[in-house]
Scaffold this motif. Structure first.
Motif, PDB file in Angstrom:
ATOM      1  N   PHE A  52       1.370 116.129 112.801  1.00  0.00           N
ATOM      2  CA  PHE A  52       0.278 115.335 113.393  1.00  0.00           C
ATOM      3  C   PHE A  52      -0.789 115.212 112.311  1.00  0.00           C
ATOM      4  N   GLY A  87      -5.209 123.826 117.978  1.00  0.00           N
ATOM      5  CA  GLY A  87      -3.939 124.095 118.637  1.00  0.00           C
ATOM      6  C   GLY A  87      -3.681 123.221 119.852  1.00  0.00           C
TER       7      GLY A  87
ATOM      8  N   ASP B 191      -5.605 129.878 117.218  1.00  0.00           N
ATOM      9  CA  ASP B 191      -5.118 129.208 118.427  1.00  0.00           C
ATOM     10  C   ASP B 191      -4.051 128.170 118.129  1.00  0.00           C
ATOM     11  N   GLU B 192      -4.026 127.672 116.876  1.00  0.00           N
ATOM     12  CA  GLU B 192      -3.055 126.629 116.525  1.00  0.00           C
ATOM     13  C   GLU B 192      -1.722 127.207 116.060  1.00  0.00           C
ATOM     14  N   ALA B 202       4.231 121.343 119.772  1.00  0.00           N
ATOM     15  CA  ALA B 202       3.346 120.443 120.511  1.00  0.00           C
ATOM     16  C   ALA B 202       2.307 119.910 119.526  1.00  0.00           C
ATOM     17  N   PRO B 203       1.690 118.768 119.837  1.00  0.00           N
ATOM     18  CA  PRO B 203       0.646 118.255 118.953  1.00  0.00           C
ATOM     19  C   PRO B 203      -0.443 119.315 118.764  1.00  0.00           C
ATOM     20  N   GLY B 204      -0.882 119.493 117.536  1.00  0.00           N
ATOM     21  CA  GLY B 204      -1.945 120.463 117.257  1.00  0.00           C
ATOM     22  C   GLY B 204      -1.430 121.825 116.821  1.00  0.00           C
ATOM     23  N   GLU B 205      -0.132 122.080 117.000  1.00  0.00           N
ATOM     24  CA  GLU B 205       0.410 123.403 116.658  1.00  0.00           C
ATOM     25  C   GLU B 205       0.988 123.433 115.242  1.00  0.00           C
ATOM     26  N   VAL B 206       0.897 124.595 114.595  1.00  0.00           N
ATOM     27  CA  VAL B 206       1.575 124.801 113.309  1.00  0.00           C
ATOM     28  C   VAL B 206       2.278 126.149 113.358  1.00  0.00           C
ATOM     29  N   ARG B 207       3.360 126.261 112.594  1.00  0.00           N
ATOM     30  CA  ARG B 207       4.101 127.528 112.604  1.00  0.00           C
ATOM     31  C   ARG B 207       3.429 128.560 111.684  1.00  0.00           C
TER      32      ARG B 207
END
Lengths: 410, 410
Positions: A52, A87, B191-192, B202-207
């Protein structure tokens, strides 16, 4: 028996690069177990990274055109309509004249194309004064900017380092195809050699220290070690044990055999294991000259000199690249040796590469390599040396203060 | 909250060296499991090495005085009375006018004091013509010449390399006292951030790639890694999870917290773990400035920046020496960085150490370091970089062609 010309180190390394390849099928491993292993596949990303559009600063997501011409004296005025949380998806569409608060790493809302840094705005309630204009794309990483779906991320032959595992994680890979660790069998020869566990030595006996040293170096370089024990100077026994161990492993090391008889046995045994047989019979180095390299089927077989210093240097110099080849490592382009000034004159001979154990000393004018000579000095040189300095084959020696290349011993 | 001055890298390394020490009792390990571990004892030899006088050449054991004056034109004539076998005690006393055949490594018989090389004799049945004189002790290593009983062979604090294991074997040591591997707990915040196993983001998430990278580097340096998972930006939750993990490990790493809120949480959590608390709050580096170092009881706690490049560099630069301290490693005297010429001008600032990821290229005029910049370039810089070049704190920058020091990434 055929006669073989002694080869130089660089000739031997070329032979290793040409002759040996991974011959075991790749295996699949979780990335947490793959550090140090070598990729057997080209890794293609199945995802966009980031997936994103993200802000690279703390600030406000905007449409760049709404900020054009903004300055300290003539700010742009925007309405703050939402605050994006880390997030979470940015769910509110950004329209003309609007701004949304966004943290570093936060998701850019639809409609926005840039981010104004927090340092360049003033919040007054729900109103935002913007004191600097931004260009489209400013302070934003777009989806796929880092990696596109379908992009080659790493190629087969790449040895996985910690950060590579991080990259694999980033694109959602939890498993990878790697070449399996080669198994290496070590067989010591010599009537005087006894197991390291033997407490009380009889007169004439010495403990088998080479299989310990060589085994540990092999492990450092990704191999699984099978200790074949010690065999007496008896051709039939030696050949039978070598064949048995050879069948179990990917690489066979015959260690020892410093006596004339054993040396002949070693070559015979190596030849008996299969075609094409001996490739290199003697390497133009000091120490380490009586090193032998053979190939039987796909597998390498190496005969190491019995002297512990020679055995260690030759294993490091030739068997480590061999293990890397079997693991599919692409040839290293970089010279990873340190440069150091040699602290004394050392004589050598043209056509022969000399290896000298050195201590390293950091002085005001740089790194110095101090040759380690003991009394009869085997143990002390083994413990004190921090590196191996190379006197190249085209030199008659090195003068005090001349720069040499040093392999670090780790 | 107290305010802490930002420290330079060298100040931080000094604080690490002063503040941290091994605090777990040493353990006893078989030497075959001790490679890379650090000695917790001074190793004193209980034996002589060699434990019998040995020949260093193939030849004949003699009394040196029986060869005095021997030359090509006037050989000495000796009687061959015995042949010494490898690995066997030399049992026949050597008397005046006698010689015994001896192989390299063979045991010198009583009565003999030197060995004539095979190249300098001629055997005629049981008669030996000696064409060169030898001095007492020539071509012989005496018992204890290499190591005397009671001699210090290696000191506590020595990291065991393959050849050191060989030396321990030579003196009959099969077990050694070493410092145990430190356990390191890694707790990610943000939180991300989601686990690396999560397939669909999901949008906004990173591993969570930092715990993978940092965990692998820690393992390379002898630590046992306990992954503490990911905790949300919530002080109570964060503090509770940190306390729980801290109790289980020797070193705690708090990774992430790039947002302002998390950064404050991290310091609070670190302070809450115990005295003396935060030692360094910010290191004068680029990248990596928001790195925090604390001490709670004997244990180090480190807060790493969230950006993967920063996290990796700071872990390598500061946490690796920390792990070495906890394992009792004596301070390294040697600069193990490579020297390379930088391929372009790079600006820096006095008072700050800059770290640049580089590829290395061997050219005709030596090793060059090529800075790796990607597009937005995170993944590509991670994969392509082979080293980290340092722009020292006393420099405003480095010009193209100037020499820099490069840490190799392995």
């Amino acid at each position: 028996m055929k006669f073989f010309k002694v080869k130089t180190v660089s000739e031997t390394l070329s032979i290793i690069a040409e002759q040996f390849h991974p011959f075991r099928p790749p295996i699949k491993l979780p990335i947490t177990e793959a550090c140090g292993m070598v990729l057997a596949e080209d890794v293609i990303s199945g995802e966009q990274v980031p997936h994103f559009a993200r802000s690279t600063v703390d600030g406000f997501a905007v449409r760049a055109q709404d900020t054009y011409g903004a300055s300290d004296s003539l700010p742009a005025f925007l309405d703050i309509t939402s605050r994006i949380e880390m997030g979470r998806a940015a769910q509110v569409l950004l329209k003309e004249g609007q701004a949304q608060a966004i943290p570093t790493g936060g998701m850019l809302p639809a409609g926005a194309d840039s981010v104004v840094m927090i340092e360049h705005v003033e919040e007054i309630g729900e109103l935002l004064n913007v004191y600097r204009q931004v260009a489209p794309g400013e302070n934003v990483i777009r989806a796929g900017d880092d990696v596109e779906r379908g992009e080659l991320v790493m190629s087969a032959g790449h040895r996985l380092r910690p950060q590579d595992l991080g990259v694999l994680s980033a694109i959602g890979r939890t498993e990878v195809q790697v070449f399996p660790r080669p198994t290496i069998g070590i067989l010591s020869t010599g009537d005087e050699v006894v197991p390291t566990e033997k407490k009380e030595l009889a007169p004439g006996e010495v403990r088998d220290i080479n299989s310990v040293t060589v085994g540990a170096i092999a492990q450092q370089h990704g191999a699984i070690v099978i200790q074949g024990g010690i065999v007496r100077d008896d051709y039939e026994l030696f050949a039978a044990r070598a064949r048995e161990l050879f069948a179990q492993v990917d690489v066979l090391i015959l260690s020892g055999g410093s006596s004339v008889g054993t040396r002949d046995f070693t070559v015979q045994v190596m030849q008996s294991l299969g075609e094409p047989g001996v490739l290199v019979h003697g390497v133009a180095t000091k120490p380490g000259k009586p090193t032998i390299l053979a190939k039987a089927g796909d597998k390498p077989v190496m005969g190491l000199p019995g002297h512990p210093v020679s055995a260690q240097i030759m294993f490091q110099l030739l068997a480590v690249p061999l293990l890397e080849r079997l693991q599919g490592v692409r040839a290293r382009q970089t010279d990873v040796r340190l440069s150091a000034k040699l602290s004394r004159n050392v004589a050598s001979a043209v056509g022969r590469t000399d290896y000298i154990r050195v201590k390293l000393e950091e002085r005001a004018d740089g790194l110095w390599a101090i040759p380690v000579f003991g009394k009869s000095g085997l143990i002390s040189t083994l413990v004190e040396s921090e590196g191996i300095a190379e006197i190249p084959e085209n030199k008659e020696g090195v003068l005090e203060g001349e720069t040499v290349k040093v392999y670090l011993i780790q």
